[in-house]
Design an enzyme around this catalytic site. Structure first.
Site, PDB file in Angstrom:
ATOM      1  N   ARG A  24       0.854  -1.199   0.000  1.00 20.69           N
ATOM      2  CA  ARG A  24       0.000   0.000   0.000  1.00 20.69           C
ATOM      3  C   ARG A  24       0.892   1.253   0.000  1.00 20.69           C
ATOM      4  O   ARG A  24       2.127   1.174   0.091  1.00 20.69           O
ATOM      5  CB  ARG A  24      -0.930   0.007   1.218  1.00 20.69           C
ATOM      6  CG  ARG A  24      -0.211   0.267   2.512  1.00 20.69           C
ATOM      7  CD  ARG A  24      -1.170   0.269   3.693  1.00 20.69           C
ATOM      8  NE  ARG A  24      -0.516   0.814   4.860  1.00 20.69           N
ATOM      9  CZ  ARG A  24      -0.848   0.526   6.115  1.00 20.69           C
ATOM     10  NH1 ARG A  24      -1.841  -0.312   6.353  1.00 20.69           N
ATOM     11  NH2 ARG A  24      -0.209   1.090   7.121  1.00 20.69           N
ATOM     12  N   TYR A  65      12.358   7.359  14.822  1.00 20.31           N
ATOM     13  CA  TYR A  65      12.158   7.532  13.375  1.00 20.31           C
ATOM     14  C   TYR A  65      13.274   8.395  12.783  1.00 20.31           C
ATOM     15  O   TYR A  65      13.861   8.055  11.757  1.00 20.31           O
ATOM     16  CB  TYR A  65      10.789   8.173  13.154  1.00 20.31           C
ATOM     17  CG  TYR A  65      10.351   8.243  11.719  1.00 20.31           C
ATOM     18  CD1 TYR A  65       9.975   7.092  11.029  1.00 20.31           C
ATOM     19  CD2 TYR A  65      10.276   9.467  11.054  1.00 20.31           C
ATOM     20  CE1 TYR A  65       9.554   7.161   9.709  1.00 20.31           C
ATOM     21  CE2 TYR A  65       9.851   9.545   9.730  1.00 20.31           C
ATOM     22  CZ  TYR A  65       9.491   8.394   9.066  1.00 20.31           C
ATOM     23  OH  TYR A  65       9.073   8.454   7.762  1.00 20.31           O
ATOM     24  N   ALA A  80      16.243   8.860  13.991  1.00 12.74           N
ATOM     25  CA  ALA A  80      17.506   8.107  14.074  1.00 12.74           C
ATOM     26  C   ALA A  80      17.569   7.043  12.985  1.00 12.74           C
ATOM     27  O   ALA A  80      18.600   6.871  12.313  1.00 12.74           O
ATOM     28  CB  ALA A  80      17.636   7.466  15.455  1.00 12.74           C
TER      29      ALA A  80
HETATM   30  N1  LIG Z   1       3.802   9.182   4.196  1.00 12.30           N
HETATM   31  C1  LIG Z   1       4.746  10.078   4.482  1.00 12.30           C
HETATM   32  O1  LIG Z   1       4.462  11.261   4.706  1.00 12.30           O
HETATM   33  C2  LIG Z   1       6.191   9.670   4.527  1.00 12.30           C
HETATM   34  C3  LIG Z   1       7.156  10.676   4.619  1.00 12.30           C
HETATM   35  C4  LIG Z   1       8.496  10.322   4.640  1.00 12.30           C
HETATM   36  C5  LIG Z   1       8.859   9.002   4.552  1.00 12.30           C
HETATM   37  N2  LIG Z   1       7.906   8.044   4.483  1.00 12.30           N
HETATM   38  C6  LIG Z   1       8.354   6.651   4.419  1.00 12.30           C
HETATM   39  O2  LIG Z   1       7.785   6.027   3.287  1.00 12.30           O
HETATM   40  C7  LIG Z   1       7.716   4.617   3.530  1.00 12.30           C
HETATM   41  C8  LIG Z   1       6.337   4.115   3.169  1.00 12.30           C
HETATM   42  O3  LIG Z   1       5.401   4.730   4.035  1.00 12.30           O
HETATM   43  P1  LIG Z   1       3.879   4.994   3.641  1.00 12.30           P
HETATM   44  O4  LIG Z   1       3.630   6.428   3.890  1.00 12.30           O
HETATM   45  O5  LIG Z   1       3.558   4.421   2.303  1.00 12.30           O
HETATM   46  O6  LIG Z   1       3.164   4.178   4.823  1.00 12.30           O
HETATM   47  P2  LIG Z   1       2.148   2.949   4.849  1.00 12.30           P
HETATM   48  O7  LIG Z   1       1.916   2.690   6.282  1.00 12.30           O
HETATM   49  O8  LIG Z   1       0.977   3.209   3.966  1.00 12.30           O
HETATM   50  O9  LIG Z   1       2.986   1.762   4.182  1.00 12.30           O
HETATM   51  C9  LIG Z   1       4.016   1.105   4.858  1.00 12.30           C
HETATM   52  C10 LIG Z   1       4.024  -0.340   4.431  1.00 12.30           C
HETATM   53  O10 LIG Z   1       5.130  -0.977   5.102  1.00 12.30           O
HETATM   54  C11 LIG Z   1       4.672  -2.250   5.534  1.00 12.30           C
HETATM   55  N3  LIG Z   1       5.473  -2.740   6.640  1.00 12.30           N
HETATM   56  C12 LIG Z   1       5.575  -2.217   7.890  1.00 12.30           C
HETATM   57  N4  LIG Z   1       6.365  -2.986   8.655  1.00 12.30           N
HETATM   58  C13 LIG Z   1       6.795  -4.006   7.873  1.00 12.30           C
HETATM   59  C14 LIG Z   1       7.624  -5.132   8.091  1.00 12.30           C
HETATM   60  N5  LIG Z   1       8.179  -5.384   9.287  1.00 12.30           N
HETATM   61  N6  LIG Z   1       7.847  -5.982   7.069  1.00 12.30           N
HETATM   62  C15 LIG Z   1       7.272  -5.761   5.859  1.00 12.30           C
HETATM   63  N7  LIG Z   1       6.467  -4.719   5.592  1.00 12.30           N
HETATM   64  C16 LIG Z   1       6.225  -3.853   6.592  1.00 12.30           C
HETATM   65  C17 LIG Z   1       3.229  -2.005   5.945  1.00 12.30           C
HETATM   66  O11 LIG Z   1       2.507  -3.209   6.062  1.00 12.30           O
HETATM   67  C18 LIG Z   1       2.751  -1.082   4.831  1.00 12.30           C
HETATM   68  O12 LIG Z   1       2.229  -1.802   3.756  1.00 12.30           O
HETATM   69  C19 LIG Z   1       8.095   4.423   5.006  1.00 12.30           C
HETATM   70  O13 LIG Z   1       9.448   4.034   5.077  1.00 12.30           O
HETATM   71  C20 LIG Z   1       7.930   5.814   5.584  1.00 12.30           C
HETATM   72  O14 LIG Z   1       8.763   6.028   6.696  1.00 12.30           O
HETATM   73  C21 LIG Z   1       6.583   8.339   4.467  1.00 12.30           C
END
Ligand SMILES: NC(=O)c1ccc[n+]([C@@H]2O[C@H](COP(=O)([O-])OP(=O)(O)OC[C@H]3O[C@@H](n4cnc5c(N)ncnc54)[C@H](O)[C@@H]3O)[C@@H](O)[C@H]2O)c1
Length: 257
Positions: free
Chosen positions: A17, A148, A150
């Protein structure tokens, strides 16, 4: 040199997702064979993506996923470390378990997947690309998000170190650092009150959140042949958030149409 991804095999962690799903869609549409490694199943699976139930914090689970990719595709060309979680709490109050879970997912997950992928890429001798999703939190402090910040800063450190280890093998290691992007990740912060949309939008110079596709575009660039001389770097995709020194600059210092 071609910038098509036809014939390439990509693994995207957290691909069920959000940003990971957008990356999967983008790499797929540009010709790659895509495996999404996630601990959850997708609500809306994409045709053409192979979903492998994987926990990136578990060495065995990660090893199994790449053994499956070996069996089904016989190669790995692109790894995108995207899986992530958030736990909010002040140091002194947040539990060690929560702190550790955040570091384990973002940073250990990158290490474990890279540990599987790098030897395969080296053995095959055709190079490869590793792109990890960092965050603006890698560059600035966010109170209540120490683990986060870190972990994301750690991703940049591991990106730089690993890029040097594999540079002569034609394997490039880079990162993308998104700003606020509309996903369930952000919705969780809005729900627990640690984020507020008006506060966030007001502080983004472009006055909006990112779409997941805008993050996927940067990943796609780093994963492909347009970036063949880039390694050890990060690209910030944040609508100008981390570079602003004066959030409330007077209007005469801003361009107008
Ligand atoms: N959304 C934001 O504003 C934002 C900003 C900066 C960075 N990020 C980074 O982008 C990345 C994706 O985040 P997102 O916003 O799509 O969030 P999200 O929660 O929609 O997606 C994260 C996905 O990671 C999976 N996941 C979590 N732990 C896991 C594990 N142990 N093993 C396998 N899969 C795992 C979840 O099941 C989920 O499908 C993350 O690394 C997040 O830190 C997001």
């Amino acid at each position: 040199m071609t910038n098509s991804l036809a014939g390439k095999v990509a693994a995207i962690t957290g691909g069920a997702r959000g940003i990971g799903d957008a990356i999967a869609a983008r790499l797929l549409s540009d010709g790659a064979r895509v495996f999404a490694l996630d601990k959850i199943a997708p609500d809306e699976p994409r045709d053409g993506v192979t979903y492998l139930e994987t926990d990136v914090t578990s060495p065995d689970s990660v090893a199994n996923a790449f053994a499956t990719i070996d069996a089904q595709a016989g190669q790995i060309d692109i790894l995108v470390n995207n899986a992530g979680i958030q736990r909010v709490g002040l140091v002194g109050q947040v539990s060690f378990a929560d702190f550790s879970a955040v570091v384990a997912t973002h940073l250990n997950g990158f290490f474990l997947c890279a540990s599987e992928v790098v030897p395969r890429m080296v053995r095959r001798g055709k190079g490869g690309a590793i792109v990890s999703i960092a965050s603006t939190a890698a560059f600035v402090g966010l109170p209540g998000r120490g683990a986060y910040c870190a972990a994301k800063a750690g991703i940049l450190g591991l990106t730089r170190a690993l890029s040097l280890e594999v540079a002569t093998q034609g394997i490039r290691v880079n990162a993308v650092a998104p700003g606020f992007t509309r996903t369930k990740f952000i919705e969780q912060g809005l729900a627990d009150g640690s984020l507020q949309e008006d506060w966030m939008v007001a502080r983004v110079p472009m006055k909006r959140l990112a779409a997941t596709e805008e993050i996927a575009n940067a990943v796609r660039f780093l994963a492909g042949d347009e970036a063949t001389y880039m390694t050890g770097q990060s690209i910030v995709v944040d609508g100008g958030w981390i570079v602003q020194g004066i959030p409330e600059a007077p209007t005469w210092l801003q361009a107008s149409s």
